[in-house]
Design an enzyme around this catalytic site. Structure first.
Site, PDB file in Angstrom:
ATOM      1  N   LYS A  79       0.847  -1.193   0.000  1.00  0.00           N
ATOM      2  CA  LYS A  79       0.000   0.000   0.000  1.00  0.00           C
ATOM      3  C   LYS A  79       0.882   1.242   0.000  1.00  0.00           C
ATOM      4  O   LYS A  79       1.879   1.296   0.716  1.00  0.00           O
ATOM      5  CB  LYS A  79      -0.912  -0.012   1.227  1.00  0.00           C
ATOM      6  CG  LYS A  79      -1.898   1.147   1.299  1.00  0.00           C
ATOM      7  CD  LYS A  79      -2.801   1.039   2.521  1.00  0.00           C
ATOM      8  CE  LYS A  79      -3.811   2.174   2.588  1.00  0.00           C
ATOM      9  NZ  LYS A  79      -4.723   2.054   3.752  1.00  0.00           N
ATOM     10  N   SER A 159      -9.754   2.129   2.926  1.00  0.00           N
ATOM     11  CA  SER A 159      -8.941   2.893   2.006  1.00  0.00           C
ATOM     12  C   SER A 159      -7.951   2.041   1.204  1.00  0.00           C
ATOM     13  O   SER A 159      -7.403   2.489   0.207  1.00  0.00           O
ATOM     14  CB  SER A 159      -8.140   3.943   2.790  1.00  0.00           C
ATOM     15  OG  SER A 159      -7.236   3.306   3.709  1.00  0.00           O
ATOM     16  N   SER A 183     -10.121  -0.206   7.072  1.00  0.00           N
ATOM     17  CA  SER A 183      -9.516  -0.071   5.750  1.00  0.00           C
ATOM     18  C   SER A 183      -8.819  -1.308   5.218  1.00  0.00           C
ATOM     19  O   SER A 183      -8.375  -1.318   4.077  1.00  0.00           O
ATOM     20  CB  SER A 183      -8.534   1.108   5.741  1.00  0.00           C
ATOM     21  OG  SER A 183      -9.220   2.326   5.850  1.00  0.00           O
TER      22      SER A 183
END
Length: 499
Positions: A79, A159, A183
């Protein structure tokens, strides 16, 4: 594209050690899949083929020596909240579009030490603020799943939507994510894969771009519970550079997956029967409870009376911490700098106005407001008191049960644009996940069924602090019983078939 992209991490690990294929071949298969599918899915912001091939070559040398590490040769995505030494790290924001960190995050440092191959940096909501991966300055991510009845472009959740989409579409065997209010778990549910938010402090936050420091926690995504266990063991561990990092030994999470649930007590929180819960979510939850009973667990009702206040408390505490953390982006030390400024204050204002997106600005404004002198006691202090009550509720529940079972999200993935104009509706996507972050507990989402339109639905398993082993045991038993074998329409191994 290749059968190699269809492997689990455990299968790839065994295949590499048995020399059925090389780390270079495994990496090239995934890079080819990324080249073919990423222009559509937008799961990666930055792809690093040269670095990945160099890491794969090093992995092959280690494999030849017979001294392979836990992740030697395993291709993963990171990420884009995790700093990567010498590699652009954006946090999904324009303000960091040219930021190249001089150091590696603690989590990815551990994974690289164990031999992982990092394919690139996965897309995300800007500064991890979002539930649909629609706020990224680098464009939205497309969920590789499709409804039965239309061709709408679906959100992957947020997210960490890029990480989840990459794993679901077979563009990586696993991925790192961060979870501040759901997330990891919500994107895992939307994309039909597994993901775990560990206990706060289990993984170091050093080198992760900060959103809300008392809530942020790193964790993995993978297509199976066992693969998550393999990844988390590599990611976790004490780090003296992070004062919140726990000084605890890292258990053998993979072994815990074999424990079963016989004799365990599983709690169903009454308060999670939310107003307006869809019948298919209710049925999924009931089916999950029945599966655990059949596997030998006792299932009982429990109460978490302050759950109803969790969302409001979270959306006071998280923006307050974000307001403080994001004050560092001023156009002076690093990040985007506006040009043609009249003075220093104008530089600050223009750089932040140009660099931050609408959702980030909204949360900074909310956070600054609740921290202001006239409202600190009325909002922020009260939210912290409610947070303590929520943590106490969980502690009381865990006096009588070993784990909790809930839905992960109130619905399946929705189409891009369906709720983006209503921030409150977007925030409600976190209703089942936020309480766990406020309490600092571990929780995992696994795919357990399909919606009426053919989209994956997840169940969430919550454990005591630092008892990820029980979370893995329950999750693995539920995974086996649910036998979720459905796969998305858009994935690497369907490319040659024209999918």
């Amino acid at each position: 594209m290749s059968a190699l992209t269809d492997l689990t991490i455990a299968e790839a690990r065994d295949g590499l050690r048995a020399k059925r294929f090389s780390a270079r071949e495994l990496t090239d298969a995934h890079l080819g899949a990324i080249e073919a599918l990423n222009p559509r899915l937008n799961a990666y912001i930055t792809v690093t083929p040269d670095q990945a091939r160099a890491q794969a070559a090093a992995a092959d040398r280690v494999l030849a020596s017979g001294e392979a590490g836990a992740l030697t040769g395993i291709p993963v995505a990171s990420k884009d909240m995790f700093c990567s030494e010498g590699i652009r790290t954006t946090a999904g924001s324009r303000i960091l579009e040219n930021f190249v960190p001089p150091y590696e995050s603690a989590v990815t440092e551990r994974m690289l030490r164990d031999g992982a191959v990092i394919l690139g940096k996965a897309n995300l909501d800007e500064f991890a603020m979002g539930s649909a991966n629609l706020t990224s300055a680098y464009g939205p991510v497309e969920n590789p799943w499709k409804r039965h009845d239309d061709d709408a472009v679906l959100v992957p959740g947020g997210s960490s939507g890029g990480s989840a989409a990459a794993v679901a579409a077979h563009l990586a065997l696993g991925a790192t994510g961060t979870d501040t209010g759901g997330s990891i778990r919500q994107p895992a549910s939307y994309c039909g894969i597994a993901g775990i938010k560990p206990t706060y402090g289990r993984c170091s936050r050093w080198g992760i771009v900060a959103y809300a420091s008392s809530l942020d926690q790193a964790g993995p995504f993978a297509r199976t519970v066992r693969d998550n266990a393999i990844l988390l063991r590599s990611m976790a561990g004490h780090d003296p550079r992070d004062s919140t990092s726990a000084m605890r030994e890292v258990p053998d999470f993979e072994a815990a997956c074999q424990r079963g649930v016989k004799g365990l007590r599983i709690g169903l929180p009454r308060e999670y029967v939310a107003d307006g819960m869809s019948e298919e979510i209710r049925t999924l939850w009931q089916n999950g409870a029945a599966m655990l009973r059949a596997a030998g667990a006792e299932v009982v009702d429990v109460s978490l009376p302050h759950t109803k206040h969790a969302l409001a408390s979270y959306y006071i505490i998280a923006p307050a911490e974000a307001s403080s953390n994001l004050a560092r982006y001023d156009g002076v030390r690093f990040g985007h700098r506006s040009s043609d400024n009249r003075d220093l204050n104008d530089l600050y204002e223009r750089s932040r106005a140009e660099g931050f997106g609408a959702e980030v600005k909204r949360r900074i404004m909310v956070g600054t407001y609740v921290l202001s002198a006239g409202y600190y006691d009325a909002y922020y202090l009260k939210a912290q008191k409610v947070r303590a009550l929520i943590a106490r509720d969980f502690a009381e529940a865990f006096r009588s049960v070993d784990a909790l079972l809930t839905p992960t999200a109130p619905s399946a993935a929705f189409a891009q644009g369906e709720t983006i104009d209503d921030p409150v509706a977007m925030y409600l996507n976190d209703v089942f996940t936020v309480p766990i972050n406020l309490a600092g507990l571990p929780a995992m989402s696994i795919p357990a069924g399909l919606s009426t339109t053919g989209l994956p639905l997840g169940l969430q398993i919550i454990g005591r602090a630092f008892d990820e082993e029980t979370v893995f045991a329950v999750s693995a038993a539920l995974e086996q019983a649910a036998a979720f074998t459905h796969r998305p329409a858009l994935r690497a191994d369907t490319l040659n078939a024209g999918a």
